[in-house]
Design a protein around this motif. Structure first.
Motif, PDB file in Angstrom:
ATOM      1  N   ALA A 140      -1.959  16.908   9.609  1.00  0.00           N
ATOM      2  CA  ALA A 140      -1.892  18.151   8.410  1.00  0.00           C
ATOM      3  C   ALA A 140      -2.154  17.534   7.215  1.00  0.00           C
ATOM      4  O   ALA A 140      -2.825  18.050   6.387  1.00  0.00           O
ATOM      5  CB  ALA A 140      -0.500  19.003   8.616  1.00  0.00           C
ATOM      6  N   GLU A 141      -1.310  16.325   7.007  1.00  0.00           N
ATOM      7  CA  GLU A 141      -1.497  15.454   5.747  1.00  0.00           C
ATOM      8  C   GLU A 141      -3.016  14.953   5.488  1.00  0.00           C
ATOM      9  O   GLU A 141      -3.338  15.156   4.141  1.00  0.00           O
ATOM     10  CB  GLU A 141      -0.421  14.346   5.669  1.00  0.00           C
TER      11      GLU A 141
ATOM     12  N   ASP B 180       0.921  -1.278  -0.096  1.00  0.00           N
ATOM     13  CA  ASP B 180      -0.069  -0.004  -0.084  1.00  0.00           C
ATOM     14  C   ASP B 180       0.934   1.321   0.056  1.00  0.00           C
ATOM     15  O   ASP B 180       1.470   1.500   0.872  1.00  0.00           O
ATOM     16  CB  ASP B 180      -0.959  -0.200   1.342  1.00  0.00           C
ATOM     17  N   ASP B 181       0.949   2.046  -1.194  1.00  0.00           N
ATOM     18  CA  ASP B 181       1.650   3.270  -1.109  1.00  0.00           C
ATOM     19  C   ASP B 181       1.554   4.304  -0.302  1.00  0.00           C
ATOM     20  O   ASP B 181       2.346   5.072   0.083  1.00  0.00           O
ATOM     21  CB  ASP B 181       1.671   3.653  -2.835  1.00  0.00           C
ATOM     22  N   MET B 182       0.136   4.227   0.202  1.00  0.00           N
ATOM     23  CA  MET B 182      -0.251   5.221   1.019  1.00  0.00           C
ATOM     24  C   MET B 182      -0.735   4.473   2.325  1.00  0.00           C
ATOM     25  O   MET B 182      -1.781   4.097   2.553  1.00  0.00           O
ATOM     26  CB  MET B 182      -1.229   6.055   0.725  1.00  0.00           C
ATOM     27  N   ASN B 183       0.129   4.600   3.283  1.00  0.00           N
ATOM     28  CA  ASN B 183      -0.302   4.129   4.586  1.00  0.00           C
ATOM     29  C   ASN B 183      -1.088   5.374   5.497  1.00  0.00           C
ATOM     30  O   ASN B 183      -0.497   6.191   6.091  1.00  0.00           O
ATOM     31  CB  ASN B 183       0.989   3.781   5.378  1.00  0.00           C
TER      32      ASN B 183
ATOM     33  N   GLY C 241      -7.982  15.580   2.513  1.00  0.00           N
ATOM     34  CA  GLY C 241      -9.506  15.870   2.499  1.00  0.00           C
ATOM     35  C   GLY C 241      -9.830  17.252   1.553  1.00  0.00           C
ATOM     36  O   GLY C 241     -10.566  16.853   0.778  1.00  0.00           O
ATOM     37  N   LYS C 242      -8.854  17.997   1.885  1.00  0.00           N
ATOM     38  CA  LYS C 242      -8.959  19.042   0.802  1.00  0.00           C
ATOM     39  C   LYS C 242      -9.296  19.015  -0.729  1.00  0.00           C
ATOM     40  O   LYS C 242      -9.791  19.414  -1.493  1.00  0.00           O
ATOM     41  CB  LYS C 242      -8.090  20.259   1.335  1.00  0.00           C
TER      42      LYS C 242
END
Length: 226
Positions: free
Chosen positions: A167-168, A157-160, A173-174
């Motif tokens: 902040a990330e 999974d590239d994004m854990n 979300g934005k």
């Protein structure tokens, strides 16, 4: 099914493990594979170590074997053999100068410009590389690589999400809201959205974006007052 990261975690946890006594091939990986303690020249264990690692990670290999050549042939039949383009989690097969055509193996930890870094059983830091009696991390050049067995592993999974900072997460979300907001309204909702906008319940902007509880409460209150 496990990821390459899990396989390597199992392999790396064994770094420094040795057969006892030295030059005996008496090691826990052989005991696991054969179901009893064994020793002697008939029981080299580089491939047995690989089998142990993948079994403990819950990843099947094309064949349960103590032979590098046998696993290579089984992988070719199963479509799991790669001659180039190695990657972490692959079982690399070596041909050392003067040895057999497939005389050693390991689990690739990293691919470098000149070869691979692998976790290997029955090798050593400075002595015999194919019968050294120890689990080591080794740098090997491409010239010694015959190819590799590619096991069926889950993609990383590239994004854990769990590792993202607050902040990330907010930035993500934005970005999601911006993309969703640009989506057009379906024909089934267009007329009622236009009416809600005309009555001042909503300004109609970003119609596909998610709505917060606060926004839902405000729009509900506005609708009741109208």
């Amino acid at each position: 099914m496990a990821t390459a990261e899990k396989v390597l975690a199992v392999a790396c946890s064994e770094l420094g493990a040795k057969e006892s006594p030295a030059n005996s091939n008496n090691v826990k990986y052989n005991t696991w594979y054969y179901g009893r303690e064994v020793s002697g020249a008939a029981y080299p264990w580089c491939m047995v170590f690989v089998q142990w690692v993948f079994a403990h990670a819950g990843v099947p290999l094309p064949l349960k074997t103590a032979s590098c050549g046998a696993l290579m042939n089984a992988a070719k039949k199963a479509g799991q053999w790669v001659a180039k383009g190695c990657r972490p989690g692959d079982v690399v097969i070596y041909d050392f100068p003067g040895g057999a055509a497939t005389d050693h193996c390991g689990v690739i930890e990293k691919v470098t410009a000149s070869g691979v870094v692998a976790i290997e059983g029955n090798t050593s830091q400075a002595g015999s590389q194919s019968n050294g009696g120890m689990v080591c991390r080794k740098n090997r050049p491409y010239s010694q690589i015959v190819g590799a067995v590619r096991p069926e592993l889950e993609e990383e999974d590239d994004m854990n999400i769990d590792k993202l900072t607050d902040a990330e997460v907010l930035a993500l979300g934005k970005r999601l809201q911006a993309v969703m907001g640009r989506q057009t309204v379906s024909p089934a909702l267009a007329a009622e959205l236009a009416e809600a906008k005309a009555r001042g319940i909503t300004d109609g902007s970003s119609p596909g974006a998610f709505c917060t509880r606060a926004q839902a409460a405000v729009m509900t209150l506005r609708a009741v007052k109208k």
